[in-house]
Structures are given as structure tokens and as C-alpha cells.
Design a protein around this motif. Structure first.
Motif, mmCIF file in Angstrom:
data_model
loop_
_atom_site.group_PDB
_atom_site.id
_atom_site.type_symbol
_atom_site.label_atom_id
_atom_site.label_comp_id
_atom_site.label_asym_id
_atom_site.label_seq_id
_atom_site.Cartn_x
_atom_site.Cartn_y
_atom_site.Cartn_z
ATOM 1 N N GLY A 107 0.777 -1.212 -0.076
ATOM 2 C CA GLY A 107 0.014 -0.093 0.173
ATOM 3 C C GLY A 107 0.746 1.221 -0.027
ATOM 4 N N VAL A 108 2.064 1.119 0.078
ATOM 5 C CA VAL A 108 2.883 2.439 0.311
ATOM 6 C C VAL A 108 3.261 2.999 -1.185
ATOM 7 C CG1 VAL A 108 4.012 1.872 2.662
ATOM 8 C CG2 VAL A 108 5.220 1.179 0.296
ATOM 9 N N GLY A 109 2.960 2.316 -2.116
ATOM 10 C CA GLY A 109 3.063 2.477 -3.357
ATOM 11 C C GLY A 109 4.425 2.179 -4.252
ATOM 12 N N LYS A 110 4.590 0.790 -3.848
ATOM 13 C CA LYS A 110 5.805 0.177 -4.723
ATOM 14 C C LYS A 110 5.631 -0.145 -6.150
ATOM 15 C CE LYS A 110 6.210 -3.939 -2.399
ATOM 16 N NZ LYS A 110 5.234 -3.732 -1.178
ATOM 17 N N THR A 111 4.223 -0.842 -6.251
ATOM 18 C CA THR A 111 4.119 -1.017 -7.703
ATOM 19 C C THR A 111 4.009 0.151 -8.496
ATOM 20 O OG1 THR A 111 2.513 -2.691 -6.911
ATOM 21 C CG2 THR A 111 2.349 -2.565 -9.166
ATOM 22 N N THR A 112 3.458 1.252 -8.182
ATOM 23 C CA THR A 112 3.268 2.572 -8.819
ATOM 24 C C THR A 112 4.629 3.122 -8.961
ATOM 25 O OG1 THR A 112 1.310 2.922 -7.849
ATOM 26 C CG2 THR A 112 2.324 4.790 -8.918
ATOM 27 N N THR A 219 18.988 -1.503 -3.052
ATOM 28 C CA THR A 219 17.576 -1.968 -2.387
ATOM 29 C C THR A 219 16.986 -0.601 -1.914
ATOM 30 O OG1 THR A 219 18.699 -3.943 -1.884
ATOM 31 C CG2 THR A 219 16.527 -3.296 -0.615
ATOM 32 N N LEU A 220 16.022 0.069 -2.593
ATOM 33 C CA LEU A 220 15.051 0.968 -2.382
ATOM 34 C C LEU A 220 13.876 0.650 -1.202
ATOM 35 C CD1 LEU A 220 15.220 2.742 -5.656
ATOM 36 C CD2 LEU A 220 16.907 3.177 -3.636
ATOM 37 N N LEU A 221 13.697 1.299 -0.142
ATOM 38 C CA LEU A 221 12.810 1.217 0.665
ATOM 39 C C LEU A 221 11.772 2.449 0.418
ATOM 40 C CD1 LEU A 221 11.283 0.079 3.252
ATOM 41 C CD2 LEU A 221 12.364 1.652 4.761
ATOM 42 N N VAL A 222 10.402 1.980 -0.156
ATOM 43 C CA VAL A 222 9.286 2.689 -0.356
ATOM 44 C C VAL A 222 8.616 2.886 0.860
ATOM 45 C CG1 VAL A 222 7.327 3.196 -1.709
ATOM 46 C CG2 VAL A 222 9.348 1.948 -2.769
ATOM 47 N N LEU A 223 8.590 4.340 1.190
ATOM 48 C CA LEU A 223 7.591 4.695 2.296
ATOM 49 C C LEU A 223 6.619 5.846 2.146
ATOM 50 C CD1 LEU A 223 10.623 5.317 4.705
ATOM 51 C CD2 LEU A 223 9.172 3.574 4.999
ATOM 52 N N ASP A 224 5.338 5.744 2.601
ATOM 53 C CA ASP A 224 4.420 6.460 2.295
ATOM 54 C C ASP A 224 4.400 7.715 3.482
ATOM 55 O OD1 ASP A 224 1.818 7.628 2.380
ATOM 56 O OD2 ASP A 224 0.798 5.970 2.264
ATOM 57 N N ALA A 225 4.593 8.879 2.796
ATOM 58 C CA ALA A 225 4.815 10.021 3.685
ATOM 59 C C ALA A 225 3.601 10.238 4.510
ATOM 60 C CB ALA A 225 4.978 11.053 2.780
ATOM 61 N N THR A 226 2.330 9.903 3.859
ATOM 62 C CA THR A 226 0.986 10.279 4.435
ATOM 63 C C THR A 226 0.873 9.490 5.808
ATOM 64 O OG1 THR A 226 -0.306 8.634 3.500
ATOM 65 C CG2 THR A 226 -0.011 10.689 2.395
ATOM 66 N N THR A 227 1.830 8.548 6.060
ATOM 67 C CA THR A 227 1.536 7.529 7.388
ATOM 68 C C THR A 227 2.411 8.101 8.561
ATOM 69 O OG1 THR A 227 3.337 5.995 6.703
ATOM 70 C CG2 THR A 227 1.146 5.525 6.078
ATOM 71 N N VAL A 247 15.730 5.332 -0.197
ATOM 72 C CA VAL A 247 14.432 5.430 0.046
ATOM 73 C C VAL A 247 13.692 6.189 -0.911
ATOM 74 C CG1 VAL A 247 12.945 6.736 1.801
ATOM 75 C CG2 VAL A 247 14.760 5.692 2.721
ATOM 76 N N VAL A 248 12.589 5.681 -1.098
ATOM 77 C CA VAL A 248 11.718 6.352 -1.978
ATOM 78 C C VAL A 248 10.366 6.791 -1.138
ATOM 79 C CG1 VAL A 248 9.991 6.229 -4.065
ATOM 80 C CG2 VAL A 248 12.090 4.734 -3.758
ATOM 81 N N LEU A 249 10.255 8.311 -1.220
ATOM 82 C CA LEU A 249 9.055 8.819 -0.164
ATOM 83 C C LEU A 249 7.974 9.170 -0.979
ATOM 84 C CD1 LEU A 249 8.707 9.374 2.946
ATOM 85 C CD2 LEU A 249 9.467 11.707 2.478
ATOM 86 N N THR A 250 6.937 8.417 -0.875
ATOM 87 C CA THR A 250 5.741 8.355 -1.794
ATOM 88 C C THR A 250 4.830 9.324 -1.273
ATOM 89 O OG1 THR A 250 4.769 6.621 -0.918
ATOM 90 C CG2 THR A 250 6.016 6.168 -2.920
ATOM 91 N N LYS A 251 3.539 9.811 -1.906
ATOM 92 C CA LYS A 251 2.764 10.509 -1.820
ATOM 93 C C LYS A 251 2.726 11.865 -0.906
ATOM 94 C CE LYS A 251 0.623 6.206 -1.208
ATOM 95 N NZ LYS A 251 -0.585 4.901 -0.499
ATOM 96 N N LEU A 252 3.760 12.481 -1.205
ATOM 97 C CA LEU A 252 4.185 13.758 -0.539
ATOM 98 C C LEU A 252 3.257 14.914 -0.761
ATOM 99 C CD1 LEU A 252 8.010 14.220 -0.888
ATOM 100 C CD2 LEU A 252 6.455 14.290 1.269
ATOM 101 N N ASP A 253 2.632 14.632 -2.133
ATOM 102 C CA ASP A 253 1.356 15.537 -2.579
ATOM 103 C C ASP A 253 0.162 15.278 -1.590
ATOM 104 O OD1 ASP A 253 1.602 12.775 -3.857
ATOM 105 O OD2 ASP A 253 -0.471 13.330 -4.463
ATOM 106 N N GLY A 254 -0.338 16.392 -1.235
ATOM 107 C CA GLY A 254 -1.706 16.292 -0.321
ATOM 108 C C GLY A 254 -1.265 15.659 0.941
ATOM 109 N N THR A 255 -0.229 15.877 1.520
ATOM 110 C CA THR A 255 -0.014 15.382 2.977
ATOM 111 C C THR A 255 0.922 16.766 3.611
ATOM 112 O OG1 THR A 255 0.891 13.877 4.904
ATOM 113 C CG2 THR A 255 2.240 14.166 2.649
#
Ligand code: GDP
Length: 298
Positions: A107-112, A219-227, A247-255
Motif C-alpha cells: 500500500g505504500v506505492g511500490k508497484t506504482t 535496495t530501495l525502501l518505499v515509504l508512504d509520507a502520509t503515514t 529511500v523512495v518517499l511517496t505521496k508527498l502530494d496532499g500531505t
């Protein structure tokens, strides 16, 4: 511009709150420190980083560089910029096939992110292959196939429930045979036990390394910023489980929780490589401390 737009909420809630709070003080007193601490903690900057910033301000007060509240603003900006720049090393360039593992909870956005990365590298003129290493969820492999088809890159996948290491074996062998530049590997995000996850990822890494020297190169860790702080706990857990390189920090938009980038960097001590600023295929950017700071402060 996308980054700036993506960080708008963090800017309004964190950066502007800092300014509002400190500028209310004609002189620096304990209340100012307390108020500032509260704003930083609410902004998910993290305890350690908050303490570091407060310490820097105390030093500035001692040296009389800071006289009144508004002098604190550029100080905080400088601290945050410096923290963003820490470990901000560019992605190393390599000869031959590069294997990149993408890890993180569901759910953090790995596939995307894999779709966006595939698109990015394709635009750079590189050949890409994706590997559906999350064999646990059929949906993961299906979604990855949609991305791969859309971008026009080959995908290696097996049946649901198959051994993930076997997928990686096929993917790396195929990439080697075809002279592919970039192999993006999706991995399972179920976190039932740390030992399990570690074992699976280790096995995948071993198999990859057998076909391609030095793999996985990243090895990149994907993390969801909204959490927010949850992302920091995940960072800790994964950091103890696998050797992460970024690290890949996702969903920075809207948080408004963009401040967690500072906590995450402190926790892991590895560079933030990419930031996700939307759901679209183009909404992933290489992280740049300078750009990030500019988006927050300019
Ligand atoms: P996975 O389970 O880790 O593979 O997560 P997915 O790639 O399926 O993403 C979960 C949801 O997050 C999807 O609805 C994505 O569109 C969304 N998502 C991923 N990255 C971003 C981002 O940077 N910004 C926004 N707003 N949504 C994102």
C-alpha cells in the motif's frame, strides 16, 4: 513545479507555522522553545531532529546571532536544508545490468513506483525489465503487468504462490541474455515476521547475485509520507532487516507530513533517492536537497 505543488501542504502547515510561532516572540524565552518544539513535533520532524534544531537555536542565541523571534526563521531553514543535504549522494552510475530491489509494506506505492521508475529509465533511453517478485498477491503481479504493458517493457512473472527467488532467477538470467540496463524487482510487502521477510529477501538477493555480479545494486525502501511516524517505524524495521541503499518517499502530494523526510533520513542514514508527488506516471522525481528546500522555503 510539481515538487513545489506537492509540498504545498507541508509548507503551509510546517514551515509557515514555524514562522508564525517564532515571529510572535520579541525576545527568546522558554515559551518560544516550547512552542517551536510543539510545531516541529506536530510536523512529524521527529524527536531527535527537533532536539537538534532547538540546540542549534540555543547556540545562535548564545552567540547573539539570534536576538528576537524572527531571527529564528533563517536558522531553522538552514538547519533543515543541512539535514536534507546529509547523505544526499548522487546515484552511482554503473556499467552493465543494474538490479534494483524495491521493498516496503503493501500500500505504500511500490508497484506504482516501479511503473514510474520504468518510465523514467525508458525516457533516459535505457532498456528496462520488471520482475514480479511479489508472488503472494495475484493483484500485485496483475497491476505490475498493466504498468509494464503501458510503458512497453518486458515483465517476468510466475504463478501466484510461486517461489519469489525463482522469478528473480528468471528475470536476471533473461536481463543478462538480453543485455537489459535496468531490472526493477517488486517484492512482497507482507510483514508477518521480520525473520521471514529477511529470509525471503536474502534468498532473492543471493539468486540475483548469482546471475549478475553485485546484484542487487540498490535496495530501495518505499515509504508512504502520509503515514507519518508509521513510516519511521517501517524504516527502522526494514533498516534492521535488509541492507538498504536508499529511500523512495511517496505521496508527498496532499500531505502535511512532509517533515518525516527528516526523521527518515536520521533513522536510516541512507539517501532519499526519489520522491513521489502524485499518482501519474511522471509523478516521481529524483530527490534533490536543494530543490526540496527551495520548494519549502522559496
Ligand atoms: P503497493 O501496494 O505498495 O504496490 O502500492 P501501490 O503502488 O498499489 O499504490 C497504492 C496507492 O497509492 C495507489 O492508489 C497509488 O496510485 C497511490 N500512490 C502511489 N504513489 C503515490 C504518490 O506519489 N502520490 C499519490 N497521491 N498517490 C500515490
Amino acid at each position: 513545479a510539481k515538487l513545489k505543488k506537492g509540498l504545498e501542504k507541508t509548507k503551509t502547515s510546517l514551515i509557515q507555522n514555524i514562522e508564525t510561532v517564532v515571529c510572535g516572540y520579541a525576545k527568546i524565552d522558554d515559551d518560544m522553545y516550547e512552542d517551536l518544539e510543539a510545531v516541529l513535533l506536530t510536523g512529524d520532524v521527529g524527536l531527535e531532529t527537533t532536539e537538534y534544531i532547538l540546540q542549534q537555536i540555543r547556540t545562535g542565541v548564545k552567540t547573539k546571532e539570534i536576538q528576537e523571534g524572527k531571527d529564528v526563521v533563517p536558522y531553522v531553514q538552514r538547519c533543515i536544508t543541512k539535514l536534507l543535504e546529509e547523505n544526499d549522494t548522487p546515484v552511482p552510475t554503473r556499467e552493465g545490468t543494474e538490479v534494483i530491489f524495491i521493498v516496503g509494506v503493501n500500500g505504500v506505492g511500490k508497484t506504482t513506483t516501479i511503473g514510474k521508475l520504468a518510465n523514467y529509465y525508458r525516457q533516459q533511453g535505457k532498456s528496462v525489465l520488471v520482475a514480479a517478485g511479489d508472488t503472494f498477491r495475484a493483484a500485485a503481479s496483475e497491476q505490475l503487468t498493466i504498468w509494464a504493458d503501458r510503458i512497453g517493457v518486458p515483465i517476468i512473472k510466475h504463478q501466484e504462490g510461486a517461489d519469489a527467488a525463482a522469478v528473480i532467477f528468471d528475470a536476471t538470467a533473461s536481463a543478462k541474455a538480453r543485455g537489459i540496463d535496468i531490472v526493477l524487482v517488486d517484492t512482497a510487502g507482507r510483514l508477518h515476521t521480520k525473520a521471514n521477510l529477511m529470509e525471503e529477501l536474502r534468498k532473492m538477493a543471493r539468486v540475483a547475485g548469482r546471475n549478475i555480479a553485485g546484484a542487487p545494486h540498490e535496495t530501495l525502501l518505499v515509504l508512504d509520507a502520509t503515514t507519518g511516524q508509521n513510516a519511521v517505524s517501517q524504516a527502522k524495521l526494514f533498516g534492521e532487516t535488509v541492507p538498504l541503499t536508499g529511500v523512495v518517499l511517496t505521496k508527498l502530494d496532499g500531505t502535511a507530513k512532509g517533515g518525516i523526510i527528516l526523521s527518515v533520513k536520521r533513522t536510516l542514514g541512507v539517501p532519499v533517492r526519489w520522491v513521489g508527488v502524485g499518482e501519474g506516471i511522471e509523478d516521481l522525481q529524483p530527490f534533490s536537497a536543494v530543490d526540496f528546500a527551495a520548494a519549502l522555503f522559496d
